[in-house]
Every structure is written in structure tokens, then in C-alpha cells.
Design a protein around this motif. Structure first.
Motif, mmCIF file in Angstrom:
data_model
loop_
_atom_site.group_PDB
_atom_site.id
_atom_site.type_symbol
_atom_site.label_atom_id
_atom_site.label_comp_id
_atom_site.label_asym_id
_atom_site.label_seq_id
_atom_site.Cartn_x
_atom_site.Cartn_y
_atom_site.Cartn_z
ATOM 1 N N ALA A 24 43.142 43.367 44.926
ATOM 2 C CA ALA A 24 43.813 42.166 44.253
ATOM 3 C C ALA A 24 42.662 41.044 44.427
ATOM 4 N N LYS A 25 42.060 40.887 45.666
ATOM 5 C CA LYS A 25 41.005 39.806 46.109
ATOM 6 C C LYS A 25 39.785 39.989 45.364
ATOM 7 N N LEU A 26 39.570 41.159 45.255
ATOM 8 C CA LEU A 26 38.159 41.341 44.295
ATOM 9 C C LEU A 26 38.497 40.901 42.964
ATOM 10 N N ARG A 27 39.708 41.012 42.227
ATOM 11 C CA ARG A 27 40.135 40.869 41.062
ATOM 12 C C ARG A 27 40.108 39.247 40.906
ATOM 13 N N GLN A 80 37.580 34.312 49.350
ATOM 14 C CA GLN A 80 38.065 35.548 48.855
ATOM 15 C C GLN A 80 37.097 36.670 49.382
ATOM 16 N N ARG A 81 35.665 36.374 49.145
ATOM 17 C CA ARG A 81 34.526 37.148 49.390
ATOM 18 C C ARG A 81 34.702 37.690 50.856
ATOM 19 N N ALA A 110 39.526 49.967 40.977
ATOM 20 C CA ALA A 110 38.262 49.101 40.951
ATOM 21 C C ALA A 110 37.746 49.236 39.387
ATOM 22 N N THR A 111 37.636 50.550 39.067
ATOM 23 C CA THR A 111 37.196 50.810 37.534
ATOM 24 C C THR A 111 38.193 50.297 36.709
ATOM 25 N N GLU A 112 39.634 50.454 36.880
ATOM 26 C CA GLU A 112 40.622 50.038 35.830
ATOM 27 C C GLU A 112 40.734 48.567 35.968
ATOM 28 N N LEU A 113 40.355 47.928 36.955
ATOM 29 C CA LEU A 113 40.399 46.443 37.139
ATOM 30 C C LEU A 113 39.066 45.824 36.848
ATOM 31 N N ASP A 168 31.857 47.388 40.313
ATOM 32 C CA ASP A 168 30.514 46.681 41.015
ATOM 33 C C ASP A 168 30.731 45.881 42.196
ATOM 34 N N LEU A 169 31.655 45.084 42.053
ATOM 35 C CA LEU A 169 31.939 44.389 43.532
ATOM 36 C C LEU A 169 32.438 45.067 44.525
ATOM 37 N N LEU A 170 33.419 46.210 44.263
ATOM 38 C CA LEU A 170 33.584 47.144 45.278
ATOM 39 C C LEU A 170 32.574 47.798 45.784
ATOM 40 N N THR A 171 31.813 48.298 45.186
ATOM 41 C CA THR A 171 30.494 49.092 45.550
ATOM 42 C C THR A 171 29.645 48.023 46.631
#
Length: 201
Positions: free
Chosen positions: A148-151, A163-164, A187-190, A194-197
Motif C-alpha cells: 500500500a505504501k509503495l502504491r 513513505q519511502r 507489486a506487479t498487479e499494482l 520496480d519500487l519493490l525490487t
């Protein structure tokens, strides 16, 4: 933590959040009275899985049926400034609406549970017991709050240092128990793979 597990946790700094916990209690009591599935997300959920960060608002996701909204808002009206018409229009549009606590002025944002991700997070929420709370809390799992925070970070133009930092802290404190396969799927769906990686590198 597996979904449904009850955890008793004295989260660092939570003892200084008595007003916030009382406000959450008031909303949870009303939601449970009307059998509305829900979970806490946002900064409070992040604090449960990481380190406490002071916040003046609370984010909840709730699966509120249109037929239950009027009675729910009437019950909340005693403790909150709550605009029932605003809430009705917001839910119809798939948007959040807010409640303002009458004595502390703390804000609660209620988000509809209208996406596949929110439904998944609802089913995986962890039951937390925190000293000072009269109600146990259904709180977003650590994986779902990271997602959620990455989104939110992406939707905000990747400009929020808060958030970061929250994501980095959550990953570091929970690295050994993270369900990485689940994280990568959503992460792919949202659109934040790339941010998760970067976050889990």
C-alpha cells in the motif's frame, strides 16, 4: 505473521498514543456492531509492524454495504462529525470519506474495500491486541502495508520521503519473515514491481 493470528504487542511509543487508540476503538466498536469487515492501514499499521510514528489521522479500509451506511453513520455521529451524504456519495464513487473526532479532532479516513488488492489484504489482516485498546484490532499484514505504501508513494509522484522511509524500515525489521512471492505478485498487479525490487534489494 499468519492471517488471523492474535498478537499481544506493546508497540514502542504506543503508550503515548492514548487519544489515537481511543478514537480507533470508537470506530471499531461501530463497525463491529454492524458486522462490517475492516482493517487498519496507513501509518498506524506501519507503526504496529515497525517503529511508532506520531500521526494525527487513522486510515481504515471497510467493506461497508450501502444498506448499512445510514445506521453506521448515525451511531458514529455521537463521537464524530460525520456527513452521511458525503459518505454515501464517496462510497458510490469508490472514494474515501472522513470522520473528525469531536473532542480530540483526530481524523479517520474510511476507504471502500472495492479492489482485488483490498479484498486480499482484508483476508490477510492480523488481529492485534495493544495495551490501552478495549477492542482487538484487525491490522494490515506487513506485506500489505508495504504494498500500500509503495502504491501511495507512486501515486504521489515518488516525492514522499516519509513513505519511502516507512517502506525501508518495514522491510529491514521484517526481512526474515516477508512473503516475497506474495509481495512480487501484488507489486506487479499494482504497478510497483520496480519500487519493490529496490526496497528489498
Amino acid at each position: 505473521m499468519s492471517p488471523g493470528r492474535i498478537v499481544r504487542r506493546a508497540v514502542g511509543g504506543m503508550r503515548d498514543a492514548n487519544d489515537l487508540i481511543a478514537v480507533i476503538d470508537a470506530v471499531i466498536v461501530a463497525l463491529r456492531h454492524h458486522a462490517i469487515p475492516h482493517y487498519v492501514t496507513g501509518s498506524f499499521a506501519s507503526s504496529v509492524h515497525g517503529e511508532f510514528r506520531a500521526t494525527a489521522d487513522v486510515d481504515l479500509v471497510a467493506d461497508i454495504p450501502a444498506a448499512a451506511l445510514s445506521a453506521l453513520m448515525q451511531e458514529l455521529d455521537a463521537a464524530f462529525v460525520a456527513d452521511a451524504e458525503q459518505a454515501r456519495l464517496a462510497l458510490a464513487r469508490g472514494q474515501s470519506f472522513n470522520l473528525i473526532h469531536r473532542t480530540t479532532y483526530l481524523k479517520v479516513d474510511l476507504f471502500p474495500c472495492d479492489s482485488a488488492f483490498n479484498q486480499s489484504a482484508l483476508g490477510r489482516a492480523v488481529t492485534i491486541e495493544i495495551p490501552g485498546a478495549t477492542e482487538s484490532l484487525r491490522v494490515s499484514s506487513v506485506e500489505d502495508i508495504i504494498l500500500a505504501k509503495l502504491r501511495w508513494y507512486r501515486l504521489g509522484g515518488e516525492s514522499s520521503d516519509v513513505q519511502r522511509r516507512d517502506v525501508q524500515q518495514l522491510v529491514e525489521l521484517n526481512r526474515d519473515t516477508l512473503e516475497v512471492g506474495y509481495l512480487r505478485h501484488w507489486a506487479t498487479e499494482l504497478g510497483v514491481d520496480d519500487l519493490l525490487t529496490k526496497a528489498i534489494a
